[in-house]
Write an enzyme that holds these catalytic residues in place. Sequence first.
Site, PDB file in Angstrom:
ATOM      1  N   SER A  67      42.319  30.431  48.902  1.00  7.06           N
ATOM      2  CA  SER A  67      41.675  31.234  47.536  1.00  7.06           C
ATOM      3  C   SER A  67      41.774  29.984  46.475  1.00  7.06           C
ATOM      4  O   SER A  67      42.713  29.800  45.954  1.00  7.06           O
ATOM      5  CB  SER A  67      42.501  32.364  47.138  1.00  7.06           C
ATOM      6  OG  SER A  67      41.943  32.746  45.801  1.00  7.06           O
ATOM      7  N   HIS A  83      37.807  30.762  49.955  1.00  8.09           N
ATOM      8  CA  HIS A  83      37.466  32.027  49.439  1.00  8.09           C
ATOM      9  C   HIS A  83      37.341  31.998  48.138  1.00  8.09           C
ATOM     10  O   HIS A  83      38.205  31.415  47.138  1.00  8.09           O
ATOM     11  CB  HIS A  83      38.894  32.603  49.859  1.00  8.09           C
ATOM     12  CG  HIS A  83      38.993  34.133  49.521  1.00  8.09           C
ATOM     13  ND1 HIS A  83      38.484  35.048  50.214  1.00  8.09           N
ATOM     14  CD2 HIS A  83      39.383  34.822  48.318  1.00  8.09           C
ATOM     15  CE1 HIS A  83      38.648  36.444  49.809  1.00  8.09           C
ATOM     16  NE2 HIS A  83      39.059  36.323  48.663  1.00  8.09           N
ATOM     17  N   ASP A 110      37.330  34.336  44.459  1.00  5.47           N
ATOM     18  CA  ASP A 110      37.748  35.207  44.000  1.00  5.47           C
ATOM     19  C   ASP A 110      37.155  35.771  42.476  1.00  5.47           C
ATOM     20  O   ASP A 110      37.137  34.739  41.743  1.00  5.47           O
ATOM     21  CB  ASP A 110      39.148  35.425  43.780  1.00  5.47           C
ATOM     22  CG  ASP A 110      40.184  35.880  45.086  1.00  5.47           C
ATOM     23  OD1 ASP A 110      39.439  36.586  45.958  1.00  5.47           O
ATOM     24  OD2 ASP A 110      40.890  35.059  45.333  1.00  5.47           O
ATOM     25  N   MET A 119      36.283  37.889  39.351  1.00  2.00           N
ATOM     26  CA  MET A 119      36.836  39.116  38.436  1.00  2.00           C
ATOM     27  C   MET A 119      36.096  39.148  37.381  1.00  2.00           C
ATOM     28  O   MET A 119      35.639  38.324  36.665  1.00  2.00           O
ATOM     29  CB  MET A 119      38.208  38.811  38.386  1.00  2.00           C
ATOM     30  CG  MET A 119      39.198  38.565  39.742  1.00  2.00           C
ATOM     31  SD  MET A 119      40.595  38.251  39.500  1.00  2.00           S
ATOM     32  CE  MET A 119      41.584  37.886  40.990  1.00  2.00           C
ATOM     33  N   HIS A 165      34.399  37.074  47.220  1.00  2.00           N
ATOM     34  CA  HIS A 165      34.881  38.140  47.211  1.00  2.00           C
ATOM     35  C   HIS A 165      34.759  38.820  45.807  1.00  2.00           C
ATOM     36  O   HIS A 165      35.443  38.191  44.658  1.00  2.00           O
ATOM     37  CB  HIS A 165      36.363  38.173  47.357  1.00  2.00           C
ATOM     38  CG  HIS A 165      37.315  39.280  47.230  1.00  2.00           C
ATOM     39  ND1 HIS A 165      38.770  39.180  46.982  1.00  2.00           N
ATOM     40  CD2 HIS A 165      36.923  40.489  47.014  1.00  2.00           C
ATOM     41  CE1 HIS A 165      39.160  40.312  46.857  1.00  2.00           C
ATOM     42  NE2 HIS A 165      38.065  41.388  46.768  1.00  2.00           N
ATOM     43  N   MET A 193      35.267  41.205  42.884  1.00  5.87           N
ATOM     44  CA  MET A 193      35.935  42.544  42.301  1.00  5.87           C
ATOM     45  C   MET A 193      35.510  42.802  40.999  1.00  5.87           C
ATOM     46  O   MET A 193      35.797  42.393  39.825  1.00  5.87           O
ATOM     47  CB  MET A 193      37.573  41.647  42.179  1.00  5.87           C
ATOM     48  CG  MET A 193      38.122  41.510  43.239  1.00  5.87           C
ATOM     49  SD  MET A 193      39.837  40.704  42.995  1.00  5.87           S
ATOM     50  CE  MET A 193      39.162  39.163  43.474  1.00  5.87           C
ATOM     51  N   MET A 224      43.318  44.391  51.004  1.00  3.63           N
ATOM     52  CA  MET A 224      44.078  43.923  49.990  1.00  3.63           C
ATOM     53  C   MET A 224      45.599  44.343  50.448  1.00  3.63           C
ATOM     54  O   MET A 224      45.912  45.405  50.524  1.00  3.63           O
ATOM     55  CB  MET A 224      43.643  44.391  48.613  1.00  3.63           C
ATOM     56  CG  MET A 224      42.389  44.015  48.210  1.00  3.63           C
ATOM     57  SD  MET A 224      41.995  42.179  48.107  1.00  3.63           S
ATOM     58  CE  MET A 224      43.372  41.871  46.474  1.00  3.63           C
ATOM     59  N   ASP A 227      44.111  39.718  52.298  1.00  3.37           N
ATOM     60  CA  ASP A 227      44.273  38.922  50.853  1.00  3.37           C
ATOM     61  C   ASP A 227      45.443  39.395  49.916  1.00  3.37           C
ATOM     62  O   ASP A 227      45.418  40.644  49.758  1.00  3.37           O
ATOM     63  CB  ASP A 227      42.928  38.997  50.300  1.00  3.37           C
ATOM     64  CG  ASP A 227      42.930  38.283  48.840  1.00  3.37           C
ATOM     65  OD1 ASP A 227      43.692  37.664  48.525  1.00  3.37           O
ATOM     66  OD2 ASP A 227      41.703  38.265  48.187  1.00  3.37           O
TER      67      ASP A 227
END
Length: 227
Positions: A10, A35, A37, A39, A68, A70, A139, A175
């Site tokens: 990540s 990966h 992330d 957010m 991913h 979020m 998660m 994750d």
Amino acid sequence: MTSPIRIAPSILSADFAKLGEEVRAIDAAGADWIHCDVMDGHFVPNITFGPDVLKAIRPHTSKFFDVHLMIAPVDPYIEAFAKAGADLISFHVEAGPHPHRTLQAIKGHGKQAGIVLNPGTPASAAEALIEDVDLILLMTVNPGFGGQSFIRSVVEKVAQVKALIGDRPIALEIDGGVTPETAPLVVKAGADTLVAGSAVFKGGPSAYAGNIEAIRGAAEAARGSWV
């Protein structure tokens, strides 16, 4: 057929001042996927980066970009992340009222699609969507920050989701808090794709290959004989 173990570092734990270099370094160190992330400071209590950053790092590697999201709402941003270079886009089933529509939108842009379940969300949340996904991400920390401790109670849910998947060609990703110590727990339960942030990026670029191999080796040893 058993899928090989995939390690997906990540970049949340990378040095953002030299993100392109960091992506090249984990590629060279043996990362299977990258990966990413994303957010938004709304669905989760942190803000990371958007599609422009993804687009900027895309030329630095040919590895699979596992994006991913979020964020909430999700649907308005799918096109931007697809065009920025995502290979797979996953989103939280808790983030919106129409997850099936979101899956259709991702597939409509020619990308693989995944769903994500928070630690408090039951395995059954994946059941109605399972025919339409390429990946299910569980998660093992509450989303929002890197470096959190692994929530061991999720291991049972990994086994439950693996049973739902059966022989379908769906990746089962984990994750949060993945280390050489915790990786065997989730792999024994059925996981095949491991996101690791702090455990990969600790020690700087010279340590990345050893860190990745330590996680992979522990996971493969836990699985036993595999093809």
